[in-house]
Write an enzyme that holds these catalytic residues in place. Structure first.
Site, mmCIF file in Angstrom:
data_model
loop_
_atom_site.group_PDB
_atom_site.id
_atom_site.type_symbol
_atom_site.label_atom_id
_atom_site.label_comp_id
_atom_site.label_asym_id
_atom_site.label_seq_id
_atom_site.Cartn_x
_atom_site.Cartn_y
_atom_site.Cartn_z
ATOM 1 N NE ARG A 1 1.273 -2.478 -0.376
ATOM 2 C CZ ARG A 1 0.188 -2.913 -0.993
ATOM 3 N NH1 ARG A 1 -0.825 -2.120 -1.192
ATOM 4 N NH2 ARG A 1 0.118 -4.164 -1.418
ATOM 5 C CG HIS B 1 -3.285 -2.415 2.499
ATOM 6 N ND1 HIS B 1 -3.308 -1.062 2.258
ATOM 7 C CD2 HIS B 1 -4.266 -2.648 3.403
ATOM 8 C CE1 HIS B 1 -4.275 -0.512 2.979
ATOM 9 N NE2 HIS B 1 -4.862 -1.448 3.681
ATOM 10 C CE1 TYR C 1 -1.338 -6.461 -4.221
ATOM 11 C CE2 TYR C 1 -2.496 -7.964 -2.728
ATOM 12 C CZ TYR C 1 -1.713 -6.854 -2.934
ATOM 13 O OH TYR C 1 -1.289 -6.111 -1.862
#
Lengths: 326, 415
Positions: free
Chosen positions: B307, B311, B320
């Site tokens: 990805r 998100h 992160y």
């Protein structure tokens, strides 16, 4: 077949048999529903007569049972699934609430979810934990679901037929402690609407409103009260979503006293909703506040205590006395 | 409708409403990245049986990140007859779906959408698998399958209604055999399995494909769908896009074994495919769908991909994950690799790419216009389609609400 006296469980069995016979899209699914005929034998003999393709023994996974039933419904089938006991429905609660209840609306009405979920519910059979609960309010609270419960064999037969024919998901609560109670079933009759309450006993002094297993207790209470010169009307609600408030109102306008009885905890339950609505609708007719008799805000107790927990004749009559004392 | 009013309408796993710092990327904005970060696959497989449980975790790959065609004796037959025109079609699908996705991300930034879940980087997995399906197959997506929807012929603007807040789904699933987006993680894998059980009962030879992510692989419903599909030999392909991150949680927080190996425990084959290789995704999915049609039951395909963005637009991946990781995946970009192959093999000329760029612009413009013109739903839509057969309480509340609304009109205050 016409009129015949049969047990409530047998009536459901006959109803399922009729549905399987008349509509090839009807399927029965659940744990142990095949060879065993279900732990209460409600599906007894159906797999033998209709085959494993129509009466399907499933893996022991409730979310899987309901989730795959949704998929089968999307493909054009009409699954009738059995959850073995009330307390076992919660692994499937997510599928029922987030998927089954909402899919018709999310698709702007383009798809239908004709799924019936049969749940033997309630106490009084001396069972162990998670086998005696009454979670109907948790389902009635969810828009998109219909929730019903028969109290006798005739209703069990006809309400099951109507639930299967409904294009909406129906949660069908079966009063397990009444499974063996017999009454007349006329399979040629023309049934009333699925969500209409019926007067199970006429009276003029007070209305007892109940459904499922508690209708019998209320009828017994009304008979006992008769001996004390009180005329009690008993209303069998039959449907918890929608609730037939019109019938409750009609009865209360006549008797001016209402007591709602159910096994489920009183707090935030079906009785609370009825009390609130009827107070709104019948404020000037009521001569006493609407009272509720039901379970406590405690986990369903061990079997040796369930008679204390469940509404019995004395608790119902005590509420009748309190209401009429106003 | 205001953006504020829809800000809370977001996938269950989205965290917070803070605007993301990264993630917005537009079609064609990336340059060819370093070619040194090669893909993991060698494409040399050929001896193993398809989907052999417990096989070497190597990726099935037909196009290297450099765009070189490599042989794979097992899966080559599934794309052996592909024409240059079809290859250009795959390229076009990936470019246009990326453009649509970028447009939606921009529209969210402009306040036109309450939320968007970008598919950036997953074009090959979605187009390859989506183009492997037949019209009579049925697709059960999660909420990021914009490329699959494109392949199924769903008007992409239909996908934006729920993100804008004008509906909660908004298309007829039977129109293109493409089910509604599913927000609760993994639920749709069971619907797919049930639908596939129905196909088998009907004696039809259609198949079902269910999409989910690496995070969803931890859900009980996915495990139960594996059990049911195996027990009933249902014609369903489970297509897991392992994009490495479930919001902020890496795949290592979901599993201790490669995801495709899970299938072994359920008794059906699992395959890991290079999810950035559109040709490999097409071939492996075709193989799995054909297995299903032949009555050989379910397959798990793990498309190993990434990805590239956040998100959702509420996420902030800079908190992160490292930039280096993203950069290493940029080198495996699915669109650049097919373009390199098309150019090297003389299957496409400059005119094709220029024409596609113009088409992409037109699509972007149309998406912007349609979204901005989407009317707010009628007030009474709240009560529509709650039930198929009606419900007394809904009728009562609709009437009360209508009367309440009408009372404002009567007082001359308008709606």
């Amino acid at each position: 077949m016409a009129a015949e006296k049969m047990a409530l469980a047998k009536a459901i069995n006959e109803s399922l048999r009729t549905a399987l016979d008349t509509d090839p899209k009807v399927l029965i699914m659940g744990e142990d529903v095949g060879k065993l005929g279900g732990v209460f034998r409600v599906t007894d003999g159906l797999q033998k007569d209709f085959g494993e393709d129509r009466v399907i023994d499933t893996p022991l996974a409730e979310s899987g049972i309901v989730g795959t039933a949704i998929g089968l419904a999307l493909r054009g089938y009409r699954p009738v699934v059995e959850i073995q006991f009330d307390g076992f429905v919660f692994p499937a609660y997510d599928q029922i609430v987030t998927q089954l209840a909402k899919m018709h609306a999310r698709a702007l009405g383009k798809i239908k979810l004709p799924v019936v979920i049969r749940i033997p519910y309630g106490g009084g059979i001396g069972a162990v934990e998670h086998h005696s609960e009454s979670p109907e309010a948790l389902f009635a609270h969810v828009a998109g679901l219909k929730v019903v419960s028969p109290s006798n064999a005739s209703d069990a037969y006809w309400m099951m037929q109507q639930a299967i024919q409904s294009d909406d998901p129906v949660i069908f609560f079966e009063p397990k402690r009444r499974y063996w109670d017999k009454s007349e079933v006329n399979t040629d009759a023309i049934p009333g609407p699925l969500h209409k309450a019926v007067v199970a006993r006429e009276g003029s002094d007070l209305t007892l409103a109940a459904y499922g297993p508690m209708v019998k207790v209320c009828l017994e209470a009304a008979a006992a009260a008769q001996e004390e010169g009180r005329s009690i009307e008993v209303l069998d609600l039959r449907s918890m979503s929608p609730i037939d408030f019109d019938s409750v109102q009609t009865s209360v306008e006549k008797t001016r006293h209402l007591v709602v009885v159910h096994e489920a905890p009183v707090f935030l339950g079906t009785g609370a909703e009825i009390a609130a609505r009827i107070t709104e609708r019948c404020f000037y007719h009521l001569e006493a506040p609407v009272l509720r008799v039901g379970g406590y805000h405690a986990p369903y107790p061990p079997a040796r205590l369930e008679e204390e927990y469940l509404p019995g004749l004395d608790r119902v009559l005590d509420a009748v006395d309190r209401s009429l004392a106003y | 409708m205001t953006v504020e009013s829809t800000a809370a309408r977001k996938p269950r796993r989205s965290a917070g409403t803070t605007a993301a710092k990264g993630g917005a990327s537009t079609a064609g904005s990336k340059t060819a990245a370093s070619r040194t970060a090669a893909g993991k696959g060698t494409g040399a497989a050929g001896k193993k049986a398809p989907g052999t449980p417990g096989a070497d975790p190597e990726l099935v790959q037909l196009l290297t990140p450099e765009g070189e065609r490599v042989a794979d004796a097992t899966y080559d037959p599934y794309v052996a007859d592909i024409t240059p025109e079809e290859l250009r079609g795959l390229y076009r699908d990936m470019v246009l779906s990326r453009r649509f996705d970028a447009e939606a991300t921009s529209l969210q930034r402009q306040g036109e959408l309450g939320l968007w879940a970008s598919m950036l980087g997953q074009e090959a997995a979605q187009i390859g698998s989506g183009r492997a399906t037949r019209d009579d197959d049925y697709v059960f997506p999660t909420y990021r399958e914009h490329g699959v929807a494109w392949c199924r012929g769903v008007d992409p603007t239909n996908l934006l209604g729920m993100f804008r807040g004008v509906n909660n789904g908004g298309w007829d699933p039977n129109g293109n055999n493409f089910h509604l987006y599913t927000i609760v993680i993994g639920s749709q894998t069971l619907h797919a399995t049930g639908y596939a059980m129905g196909i088998a009962k009907d004696g039809a030879d259609s198949a079902v494909i269910a999409y989910f992510g690496d995070g969803a692989s931890s859900q009980g419903d996915v495990a139960e769908s594996f059990t049911f599909s195996a027990v009933y030999n249902a014609p369903v392909v489970f297509f897991c896009q392992n994009n490495q991150w479930a919001i902020s949680e890496p795949t290592e927080k979901q599993t201790r074994v490669p995801l495709y190996q899970r299938a072994q425990g359920y008794g059906f084959p699992g395959v890991r495919v290079d999810g950035n290789d559109v040709l490999a995704c097409l071939a492996v999915t075709k193989w799995a769908l054909e297995r299903a049609r032949r009555g050989e039951g379910p397959t798990l395909v793990e498309a190993y991909t990434y990805r590239m963005g956040a998100h959702t637009t509420s996420d902030d991946p800079t908190k992160y994950r490292a930039d280096e990781e993203r950069e290493s995946w940029e080198a495996k970009d699915p669109i650049l690799r097919l373009r390199a192959y098309l150019e090297a093999s003389n299957h496409a000329d400059e005119g094709f790419f220029a024409e596609l760029e113009a088409e992409s612009e037109t699509l972007g413009k149309r998406v912007r216009e349609v979204v901005r013109a989407m009317p707010d739903p009628d007030h009474l839509a709240i009560f529509e389609n709650v039930y198929a057969d009606g419900h007394a309480l809904v009728d009562e509340e609709r009437a009360q609400f209508a009367a309440y609304q009408a009372s404002f009109v009567d007082e001359g205050e308008g709606k």
